[in-house]
Design an enzyme around this catalytic site. Structure first.
Site, PDB file in Angstrom:
ATOM      1  N   GLY A  46       0.825  -1.202   0.000  1.00  0.00           N
ATOM      2  CA  GLY A  46       0.000   0.000   0.000  1.00  0.00           C
ATOM      3  C   GLY A  46       0.857   1.248   0.000  1.00  0.00           C
ATOM      4  N   GLN A  51       2.909   9.969   0.894  1.00  0.00           N
ATOM      5  CA  GLN A  51       4.233   9.385   1.112  1.00  0.00           C
ATOM      6  C   GLN A  51       5.219   9.721   0.001  1.00  0.00           C
ATOM      7  OE1 GLN A  51       2.278   5.339   1.917  1.00  0.00           O
ATOM      8  NE2 GLN A  51       4.182   5.199   3.065  1.00  0.00           N
ATOM      9  N   CYS A  92       5.415   0.076   7.222  1.00  0.00           N
ATOM     10  CA  CYS A  92       5.124   1.246   6.395  1.00  0.00           C
ATOM     11  C   CYS A  92       6.369   1.588   5.594  1.00  0.00           C
ATOM     12  CB  CYS A  92       4.726   2.422   7.290  1.00  0.00           C
ATOM     13  SG  CYS A  92       4.333   3.928   6.382  1.00  0.00           S
ATOM     14  N   LEU A  93       6.178   1.890   4.323  1.00  0.00           N
ATOM     15  CA  LEU A  93       7.315   2.264   3.481  1.00  0.00           C
ATOM     16  C   LEU A  93       7.986   3.536   3.989  1.00  0.00           C
ATOM     17  CD1 LEU A  93       5.818   1.411  -0.006  1.00  0.00           C
ATOM     18  CD2 LEU A  93       7.710   0.260   1.142  1.00  0.00           C
ATOM     19  N   HIS A 134      -4.880   1.980   7.176  1.00  0.00           N
ATOM     20  CA  HIS A 134      -3.506   2.494   7.307  1.00  0.00           C
ATOM     21  C   HIS A 134      -3.238   3.581   6.253  1.00  0.00           C
ATOM     22  CE1 HIS A 134       1.009   1.766   7.802  1.00  0.00           C
ATOM     23  NE2 HIS A 134       0.941   2.434   6.664  1.00  0.00           N
ATOM     24  N   GLU A 135      -3.638   3.315   5.020  1.00  0.00           N
ATOM     25  CA  GLU A 135      -3.369   4.271   3.925  1.00  0.00           C
ATOM     26  C   GLU A 135      -4.239   5.523   4.047  1.00  0.00           C
ATOM     27  OE1 GLU A 135      -0.768   3.753   2.432  1.00  0.00           O
ATOM     28  OE2 GLU A 135      -0.553   1.626   2.909  1.00  0.00           O
ATOM     29  N   HIS A 138      -2.726   8.016   6.308  1.00  0.00           N
ATOM     30  CA  HIS A 138      -1.686   8.853   5.674  1.00  0.00           C
ATOM     31  C   HIS A 138      -2.286  10.122   5.068  1.00  0.00           C
ATOM     32  CE1 HIS A 138       2.025   6.569   5.942  1.00  0.00           C
ATOM     33  NE2 HIS A 138       1.479   5.473   5.443  1.00  0.00           N
TER      34      HIS A 138
END
Ligand code: QAP
Ligand code: CO
Length: 171
Positions: A46, A51, A92-93, A134-135, A138
């Site tokens: 994701g 991000q 998370c990236l 989660h996304e 962001h």
């Protein structure tokens, strides 16, 4: 297509509230293509536009093993269908190398626009439901580390800041 640079915690730009998309244009679709390329290369399941320093309400997701089930979420909203929360180990990236348990509702209904700007709805459970939440966090400037204790969060912050300083010196 181009791979984009992923912002890493504690970069303050990750706290930006993303703006709704007014119109799904070819330019936006190009950005979405770049987001998929960036996410697949990582590899990740994701990625929110926030991000990659694009402050629009856009998310890419693909939880399949073969990276062949791309899901585009534009102006996404969700409602909780089952109040029962379960723990899931999240990463998370933007927080590379760290994984921690977070509790979230496990069943939601998602409403969003797709790659063509068409509205759709779906019910999501388990990993997909967790990933969507989660996304969407962001897009509201929120990170999974915000759900952890201050001790854990500060430990992660310190380690990443140290790693970023080392990267600067080597650059
Ligand atoms: C969000 O995260 C997510 O630390 C997506 O070194 C993750 O794709 C939702 C990644 C888990 C639910 C469960 C993380 C890649 C990818 C790293 C990701 C890393 C390399 C994270
Ligand atoms: Co993330």
């Amino acid at each position: 297509m181009a791979k984009l640079t992923i912002l890493e915690y504690p970069d303050p730009r990750l706290r930006t509230i993303a703006e709704p998309v007014a119109e799904v244009t070819d330019e936006l679709r190009n950005q979405i293509d770049d987001m998929f390329e960036t996410m697949y290369a990582a590899p990740g399941i994701g990625l929110a536009a926030t991000q990659v320093n694009i402050h629009k309400r856009v998310v890419t997701i693909d939880i399949s093993e073969e990276q062949n089930e791309p899901l585009v979420l534009i102006n996404p909203e969700f409602e909780v269908l089952d109040d029962e929360q379960e723990k899931y180990q999240e990463g998370c990236l933007s927080v590379p190398g760290f994984y921690e348990d977070v509790s979230r509702p496990q069943k939601i209904r998602l409403k969003a626009l797709d790659y063509n700007g068409e509205a759709y709805e779906m019910v999501a459970e388990g990993l997909l439901a967790v990933c969507i939440q989660h996304e969407l966090d962001h897009l509201n400037g929120k990170l999974f580390v915000d759900y952890l204790s201050m001790l854990k969060r500060n430990r992660i912050k310190g380690k990443l800041e140290k790693a970023h300083k080392l990267q600067e010196k080597r650059a």
